[in-house]
Each structure stands twice: as C-alpha cells, then as structure tokens.
Design a protein around this motif. Structure first.
Motif, PDB file in Angstrom:
ATOM      1  N   TYR A 224      -8.289 -15.446   3.660  1.00  0.00           N
ATOM      2  CA  TYR A 224      -7.598 -14.302   4.246  1.00  0.00           C
ATOM      3  C   TYR A 224      -7.912 -13.036   3.446  1.00  0.00           C
ATOM      4  O   TYR A 224      -8.114 -13.098   2.228  1.00  0.00           O
ATOM      5  N   PRO A 225      -7.918 -11.876   4.108  1.00  0.00           N
ATOM      6  CA  PRO A 225      -8.107 -10.611   3.385  1.00  0.00           C
ATOM      7  C   PRO A 225      -6.895 -10.312   2.509  1.00  0.00           C
ATOM      8  O   PRO A 225      -5.782 -10.799   2.771  1.00  0.00           O
ATOM      9  N   THR A 226      -7.090  -9.512   1.467  1.00  0.00           N
ATOM     10  CA  THR A 226      -6.004  -9.160   0.550  1.00  0.00           C
ATOM     11  C   THR A 226      -5.819  -7.642   0.502  1.00  0.00           C
ATOM     12  O   THR A 226      -6.715  -6.872   0.860  1.00  0.00           O
ATOM     13  N   LYS A 227      -4.641  -7.237   0.016  1.00  0.00           N
ATOM     14  CA  LYS A 227      -4.330  -5.813  -0.141  1.00  0.00           C
ATOM     15  C   LYS A 227      -3.330  -5.664  -1.278  1.00  0.00           C
ATOM     16  O   LYS A 227      -2.386  -6.460  -1.395  1.00  0.00           O
ATOM     17  N   GLU A 228      -3.542  -4.663  -2.120  1.00  0.00           N
ATOM     18  CA  GLU A 228      -2.591  -4.375  -3.194  1.00  0.00           C
ATOM     19  C   GLU A 228      -1.541  -3.414  -2.650  1.00  0.00           C
ATOM     20  O   GLU A 228      -1.868  -2.303  -2.218  1.00  0.00           O
ATOM     21  N   ILE A 229      -0.262  -3.845  -2.677  1.00  0.00           N
ATOM     22  CA  ILE A 229       0.824  -3.083  -2.061  1.00  0.00           C
ATOM     23  C   ILE A 229       1.844  -2.711  -3.136  1.00  0.00           C
ATOM     24  O   ILE A 229       2.309  -3.577  -3.882  1.00  0.00           O
ATOM     25  N   PRO A 230       2.232  -1.425  -3.237  1.00  0.00           N
ATOM     26  CA  PRO A 230       3.231  -1.012  -4.238  1.00  0.00           C
ATOM     27  C   PRO A 230       4.626  -1.509  -3.868  1.00  0.00           C
ATOM     28  O   PRO A 230       4.918  -1.786  -2.701  1.00  0.00           O
ATOM     29  N   ILE A 231       5.505  -1.568  -4.895  1.00  0.00           N
ATOM     30  CA  ILE A 231       6.891  -1.996  -4.708  1.00  0.00           C
ATOM     31  C   ILE A 231       7.788  -0.768  -4.784  1.00  0.00           C
ATOM     32  O   ILE A 231       7.643   0.068  -5.693  1.00  0.00           O
ATOM     33  N   SER A 232       8.682  -0.641  -3.841  1.00  0.00           N
ATOM     34  CA  SER A 232       9.555   0.525  -3.782  1.00  0.00           C
ATOM     35  C   SER A 232      10.443   0.611  -5.019  1.00  0.00           C
ATOM     36  O   SER A 232      11.039  -0.383  -5.445  1.00  0.00           O
TER      37      SER A 232
ATOM     38  N   LEU B 242       6.544  -2.686  -0.443  1.00  0.00           N
ATOM     39  CA  LEU B 242       7.321  -3.912  -0.484  1.00  0.00           C
ATOM     40  C   LEU B 242       8.696  -3.642  -1.097  1.00  0.00           C
ATOM     41  O   LEU B 242       8.866  -2.719  -1.897  1.00  0.00           O
ATOM     42  N   LEU B 243       9.674  -4.463  -0.734  1.00  0.00           N
ATOM     43  CA  LEU B 243      11.024  -4.352  -1.268  1.00  0.00           C
ATOM     44  C   LEU B 243      11.352  -5.572  -2.107  1.00  0.00           C
ATOM     45  O   LEU B 243      10.755  -6.643  -1.933  1.00  0.00           O
ATOM     46  N   ILE B 244      12.310  -5.405  -3.023  1.00  0.00           N
ATOM     47  CA  ILE B 244      12.813  -6.540  -3.794  1.00  0.00           C
ATOM     48  C   ILE B 244      14.225  -6.863  -3.332  1.00  0.00           C
ATOM     49  O   ILE B 244      14.864  -6.057  -2.637  1.00  0.00           O
ATOM     50  N   GLU B 245      14.721  -8.013  -3.705  1.00  0.00           N
ATOM     51  CA  GLU B 245      16.115  -8.340  -3.449  1.00  0.00           C
ATOM     52  C   GLU B 245      16.948  -7.525  -4.441  1.00  0.00           C
ATOM     53  O   GLU B 245      16.790  -7.679  -5.661  1.00  0.00           O
ATOM     54  N   PRO B 246      17.817  -6.629  -3.969  1.00  0.00           N
ATOM     55  CA  PRO B 246      18.507  -5.676  -4.843  1.00  0.00           C
ATOM     56  C   PRO B 246      19.291  -6.363  -5.974  1.00  0.00           C
ATOM     57  O   PRO B 246      19.833  -7.462  -5.818  1.00  0.00           O
ATOM     58  N   VAL B 247      19.349  -5.675  -7.132  1.00  0.00           N
ATOM     59  CA  VAL B 247      20.124  -6.156  -8.276  1.00  0.00           C
ATOM     60  C   VAL B 247      21.437  -5.378  -8.329  1.00  0.00           C
ATOM     61  O   VAL B 247      21.498  -4.201  -7.964  1.00  0.00           O
ATOM     62  N   SER B 248      22.467  -6.027  -8.792  1.00  0.00           N
ATOM     63  CA  SER B 248      23.795  -5.414  -8.797  1.00  0.00           C
ATOM     64  C   SER B 248      24.000  -4.565 -10.052  1.00  0.00           C
ATOM     65  O   SER B 248      23.645  -4.969 -11.165  1.00  0.00           O
ATOM     66  N   VAL B 249      24.617  -3.363  -9.847  1.00  0.00           N
ATOM     67  CA  VAL B 249      24.994  -2.492 -10.961  1.00  0.00           C
ATOM     68  C   VAL B 249      26.503  -2.262 -10.958  1.00  0.00           C
ATOM     69  O   VAL B 249      27.004  -1.319 -11.600  1.00  0.00           O
ATOM     70  N   GLU B 250      27.215  -3.085 -10.275  1.00  0.00           N
ATOM     71  CA  GLU B 250      28.650  -2.896 -10.083  1.00  0.00           C
ATOM     72  C   GLU B 250      29.365  -2.790 -11.434  1.00  0.00           C
ATOM     73  O   GLU B 250      29.322  -3.703 -12.264  1.00  0.00           O
ATOM     74  N   GLY B 251      30.034  -1.625 -11.659  1.00  0.00           N
ATOM     75  CA  GLY B 251      30.844  -1.409 -12.846  1.00  0.00           C
ATOM     76  C   GLY B 251      30.078  -1.238 -14.141  1.00  0.00           C
ATOM     77  O   GLY B 251      30.702  -1.160 -15.201  1.00  0.00           O
ATOM     78  N   LEU B 252      28.761  -1.143 -14.109  1.00  0.00           N
ATOM     79  CA  LEU B 252      27.976  -1.064 -15.348  1.00  0.00           C
ATOM     80  C   LEU B 252      27.904   0.366 -15.850  1.00  0.00           C
ATOM     81  O   LEU B 252      27.897   1.335 -15.076  1.00  0.00           O
ATOM     82  N   SER B 253      27.827   0.486 -17.185  1.00  0.00           N
ATOM     83  CA  SER B 253      27.702   1.804 -17.813  1.00  0.00           C
ATOM     84  C   SER B 253      26.555   1.843 -18.801  1.00  0.00           C
ATOM     85  O   SER B 253      26.383   2.848 -19.493  1.00  0.00           O
TER      86      SER B 253
ATOM     87  N   ILE C  46      10.840 -10.782  -4.877  1.00  0.00           N
ATOM     88  CA  ILE C  46      10.306  -9.887  -3.858  1.00  0.00           C
ATOM     89  C   ILE C  46      10.707 -10.409  -2.488  1.00  0.00           C
ATOM     90  O   ILE C  46      10.659 -11.619  -2.231  1.00  0.00           O
ATOM     91  N   SER C  47      11.134  -9.515  -1.623  1.00  0.00           N
ATOM     92  CA  SER C  47      11.474  -9.905  -0.254  1.00  0.00           C
ATOM     93  C   SER C  47      10.164 -10.101   0.509  1.00  0.00           C
ATOM     94  O   SER C  47       9.520  -9.129   0.930  1.00  0.00           O
ATOM     95  N   LEU C  48       9.772 -11.363   0.672  1.00  0.00           N
ATOM     96  CA  LEU C  48       8.470 -11.673   1.264  1.00  0.00           C
ATOM     97  C   LEU C  48       8.588 -11.899   2.761  1.00  0.00           C
ATOM     98  O   LEU C  48       9.598 -12.421   3.250  1.00  0.00           O
ATOM     99  N   LEU C  49       7.542 -11.555   3.449  1.00  0.00           N
ATOM    100  CA  LEU C  49       7.464 -11.845   4.872  1.00  0.00           C
ATOM    101  C   LEU C  49       6.972 -13.271   5.067  1.00  0.00           C
ATOM    102  O   LEU C  49       6.147 -13.772   4.293  1.00  0.00           O
ATOM    103  N   SER C  50       7.433 -13.914   6.097  1.00  0.00           N
ATOM    104  CA  SER C  50       7.063 -15.317   6.339  1.00  0.00           C
ATOM    105  C   SER C  50       5.587 -15.470   6.659  1.00  0.00           C
ATOM    106  O   SER C  50       5.014 -16.541   6.467  1.00  0.00           O
ATOM    107  N   ASP C  51       4.938 -14.403   7.130  1.00  0.00           N
ATOM    108  CA  ASP C  51       3.533 -14.491   7.517  1.00  0.00           C
ATOM    109  C   ASP C  51       2.575 -14.221   6.360  1.00  0.00           C
ATOM    110  O   ASP C  51       1.366 -14.267   6.549  1.00  0.00           O
ATOM    111  N   PHE C  52       3.116 -13.928   5.174  1.00  0.00           N
ATOM    112  CA  PHE C  52       2.252 -13.792   4.003  1.00  0.00           C
ATOM    113  C   PHE C  52       1.673 -15.157   3.655  1.00  0.00           C
ATOM    114  O   PHE C  52       2.386 -16.154   3.613  1.00  0.00           O
ATOM    115  N   ARG C  53       0.378 -15.196   3.408  1.00  0.00           N
ATOM    116  CA  ARG C  53      -0.266 -16.448   3.023  1.00  0.00           C
ATOM    117  C   ARG C  53      -0.233 -16.678   1.520  1.00  0.00           C
ATOM    118  O   ARG C  53      -0.189 -17.806   1.052  1.00  0.00           O
ATOM    119  N   ASN C  54      -0.240 -15.573   0.786  1.00  0.00           N
ATOM    120  CA  ASN C  54      -0.200 -15.704  -0.672  1.00  0.00           C
ATOM    121  C   ASN C  54       0.166 -14.351  -1.270  1.00  0.00           C
ATOM    122  O   ASN C  54      -0.149 -13.296  -0.724  1.00  0.00           O
TER     123      ASN C  54
END
Length: 437
Positions: A249-257, A299-310, A319-327
């Motif tokens: 399969y072809p590949t592509k380098e994709i940045p993470i938000s 691409l997006l990640i599964e968000p991390v919690s900052v609740e109440g942190l200082s 990483i929130s992956l799409l089901s159609d990603f092969r690798n």
C-alpha cells in the motif's frame, strides 16, 4: 664335360605370360554376371548366418551412465530413511555387456539402465548396497563401481513453521507486509538427525519493482536453528512451494493535531490555563488506499484529561486510527502539556519613578504627569504589581544640559512572564546647570 649354360629367353617368357593372362581373362569373363551374383549371394548368406545365430557375441563397454534410486519408499515400511544423497556416486557408471553380434551397434547408453535398489535394506547404519543394471540388448556382465556405501537412520517426521523474508529494493513510498502463506506449516520426513535440526521453512520473496499487492507461489529453503540451509534432496515434504500473499500500500506522513481543543479534555484548576501542547512524534507514517490518504491532512489523538490540574505534565496517548488504515508507524505518542497561571491584562497607575545616571552638576526637571502601564501576565504577578507598584527607571547617563525624551525602563528581569505597555512610552526631562549656593 660341363653342361652348357643357356641364357633365359625373355621373349618366350613374356609370350607365355601373355598367353596365360589371355586364357584367364577368357575363363573369368565367361558368364561374368553369374559369377558376380554368386559372390553377392555368398555375402548375403554369411550375413544371415551371423545375424540369426545369437551364439555369436561380442563384449561392449558402455560408459558415462547415470543411475537412479529405486524402492526408497520401502525404507519407510521399516522405519528407515537414507541420510546420504547417492547422486554423486551414481554418475559416470561403467557397464560391460555381452551383446549378440547382430545387436552390437544397437547397445548404447540410451537402453542401459543403472539402479540402486534399496529394497534389501532392513537396519540402520552404514551399509554397502550393490548396483544393478539392465539392458535392452545383451547381458550385463559387470558394473563399475559394483556398490555404494550409504548411511541409513531412523525415520523421523516433524512440522515446521513457514516464514517469509521480503528481499530486493522496496519502493520508499510503499508499505509491504506478508498477510498470508499457504500452507503456514509443512511436514518434513527423513533421517532423524536431519529432521530434528530443522527449525523453519524460509521463503525469500523479491519485491523489487513491486508497488501493488500480489499473490504468487514461491520456493523455500529449510533452515536450522542457526540459520544454515539444509539440503532437501533426501527429505520428504508435504509441499514443494509456498503461496505467499503480500500486501503493498502507498504511505503518507501525516501530522498530529496540537490544537488544545483536540488534545485535552476537562478544565484545569481555577486561575490556570493550558499554555502549550507538544506532541512527539509530531507526525506518523500511515499506509492505506491512495484515495483515503489524499483525504486526510491531520490526525487526532484520544484526548488526555486536565481536570483540576495546576501543573504541567506528560502522558502517553493513543492515536485515533481509522479502521481502513493498513499500517501506522506508531499507535502511541507522548503528549507534553504545559499548564500555567491564567494570563490577565490590567492598567496599573501605581508607578514608582526613579532616575539614574544624572551628573551632579545638573538640575533635573520633568513634566509632571500620571504614568499608566498596561500590564499583561500571570494573575498573581499582575496583582502583586498592582499592590506593590511598578518600579520604573529613567536612565540619564551621559546626558548634558538640555531637554530630552527618555524611554521608561520596566523590571522585566524580575517579571519575565509579564509584558509592560505604558500609555506614554517616554518621559520629557530637562537638565540644567545647577545654581551655586
């Protein structure tokens, strides 16, 4: 009285010879066709006698023969297997034949067969097995060599896994992966010492110039535990080739938000805010269908919690992956979240003005005016400046008598996270000679 010697009359002798030859030729040429026919019939009769009488034989040597092994399957009946490959010993065999004269020209390597018959072997160990030969024409009188010494061992069998190694020059913009082999396991039977040393069946699949998925039958080699190749000639295998299915399969380098809204969830402690997000790695390589890759810019990640942190922190996130990603090059990233006090901006008029660097012989005057500064920074720092005041300095070093517009200097070294924006960025001062008392 001695007899008188008479010289030969050569003329009479010559005449006699001519007469004799003339008479012979007359007799010979009389009914010549009958005499030639008789000679021909005599020759034919002799040939017939030779060809029909098989008792008349000749010895013939046939060289350069290659033998073959027979009854090898019979060994399995007695739980035996041949350890050595007898191929080299069965080359360049010489066979002597006793051939009828009529068949002498017909006897050739094409109609002489040499075989190594293993049907007589019953026990393991080194044994001398005689060679046998047959011929369509004549009788075999000798074979050279007469026998071959071979080693036989107990028959063993085992199943070994199939592995695939992709070789050749891969396309840098493609991802390659073996998705399936058929079979995935093969069974090997043969001499126990050889079979027990086999650890795997290895397929070397060349992907040079390949940019699409493929399925093809490939040869394989048998390897021992140290990766050395084992000859297969004396082994029985359940398969002679392996079907390899390889995904390409072809590949592509994709940045993470790194957008704060995409990365964190929850609310930090009151008075604090998320200052910065740093994700490592910043991008990942994805393999998928070309159409899918063209439609993805981030691409997006599964968000991390900052609740109440200082306080700032680091965490791993999926990483929130799409089901159609092969690798993907990685499924996890490190998220560095910088948390700091909430930034506020306020006007502060509590300013303490001081002058430095004035020459002693000069008198200072400045335009009296309220100085207001727009302060931006952490809430605690801004509140402290409002309460304690802002020390502002005016540097007069090197100035002589005259009027000047001097810049205001703020305590940025003590408040590195605070920015100061005065309503009036400069102060008008007048320097004059001091009057003598």
């Amino acid at each position: 009285m001695k007899p008188e010697f008479r010289k030969p009359d050569w003329k009479q002798i010559a005449a006699w010879c001519r007469t004799a030859l003339r008479r012979f030729w007359t007799v010979f040429t009389r009914r010549l066709w009958m005499k030639l026919l008789s000679l021909l019939l005599a020759v034919l009769l002799w040939n017939y006698v030779i060809s029909s009488n098989h008792a008349i034989t000749r010895s013939k040597t046939v060289t350069g023969l290659n033998g073959y092994v027979t009854s090898q399957s019979t060994l399995a009946t007695y739980g035996l297997a041949l350890l050595d490959d007898p191929t080299s010993a069965l080359t360049n065999v010489t066979v002597k034949l006793e051939v009828a004269q009529s068949d002498y020209a017909l006897a050739s390597p094409d109609n002489v067969q040499v075989m190594l018959d293993l049907s007589s072997v019953r026990t393991a160990g080194a044994q001398e097995v005689p060679l046998k030969a047959t011929s369509t024409y004549g009788k075999v009188t000798s074979i050279l060599p007469e026998s071959v010494t071979l080693t036989f061992e107990t028959l063993d069998s085992r199943s070994v896994p199939v592995s695939v190694e992709l070789t050749g020059e891969k396309n840098a913009d493609c991802w390659y992966s073996v998705s399936r082999t058929n079979p995935s396991v093969i069974t090997i039977s043969g001499a126990a010492s050889v079979v027990r040393s086999i650890s795997q069946a290895r397929v070397y699949s060349d992907v040079s110039g390949v940019s699409e998925s493929y399925m093809r039958a490939e040869p394989y080699v048998l390897l021992d535990g140290e990766g050395n190749e084992i000859t297969q000639s004396m082994l029985t295998r359940t398969s002679s080739s392996i079907t390899v299915v390889t995904d390409v399969y072809p590949t592509k380098e994709i940045p993470i938000s790194t957008d704060i809204a995409d990365v964190v969830t929850g609310r930090v402690a009151e008075g604090y805010e998320v200052k910065e997000i740093v994700i490592q790695p910043e991008s990942i390589t994805v393999a998928a269908e070309q159409e899918l890759l063209e439609g993805i810019s981030e691409l997006l990640i599964e968000p991390v919690s900052v609740e109440g942190l200082s306080q700032s922190f680091s965490a791993r996130a999926m990483i929130s992956l799409l089901s159609d990603f092969r690798n993907v090059s990685t499924e996890q990233v490190y998220v560095n979240v910088t948390i700091g006090e909430e930034s506020v901006s306020e006007w502060v008029d509590n300013v303490t003005l001081s002058f430095v660097g004035k020459a002693e012989n000069l008198q200072l005057e400045w335009q009296s005016a309220d100085i207001q500064v727009y302060v931006t920074g952490p809430r605690s720092a801004v509140e402290a400046l409002k309460q304690d005041g802002i020390p502002v300095t005016v540097d007069l070093t090197g100035l002589t008598a005259g009027s000047y517009s001097c810049a205001l200097r703020f305590p940025t070294e003590n408040y590195p996270d605070v920015s100061f924006e005065p309503e009036t960025p400069a102060l008008t001062v007048t320097l004059s000679q001091a009057t003598a008392e």
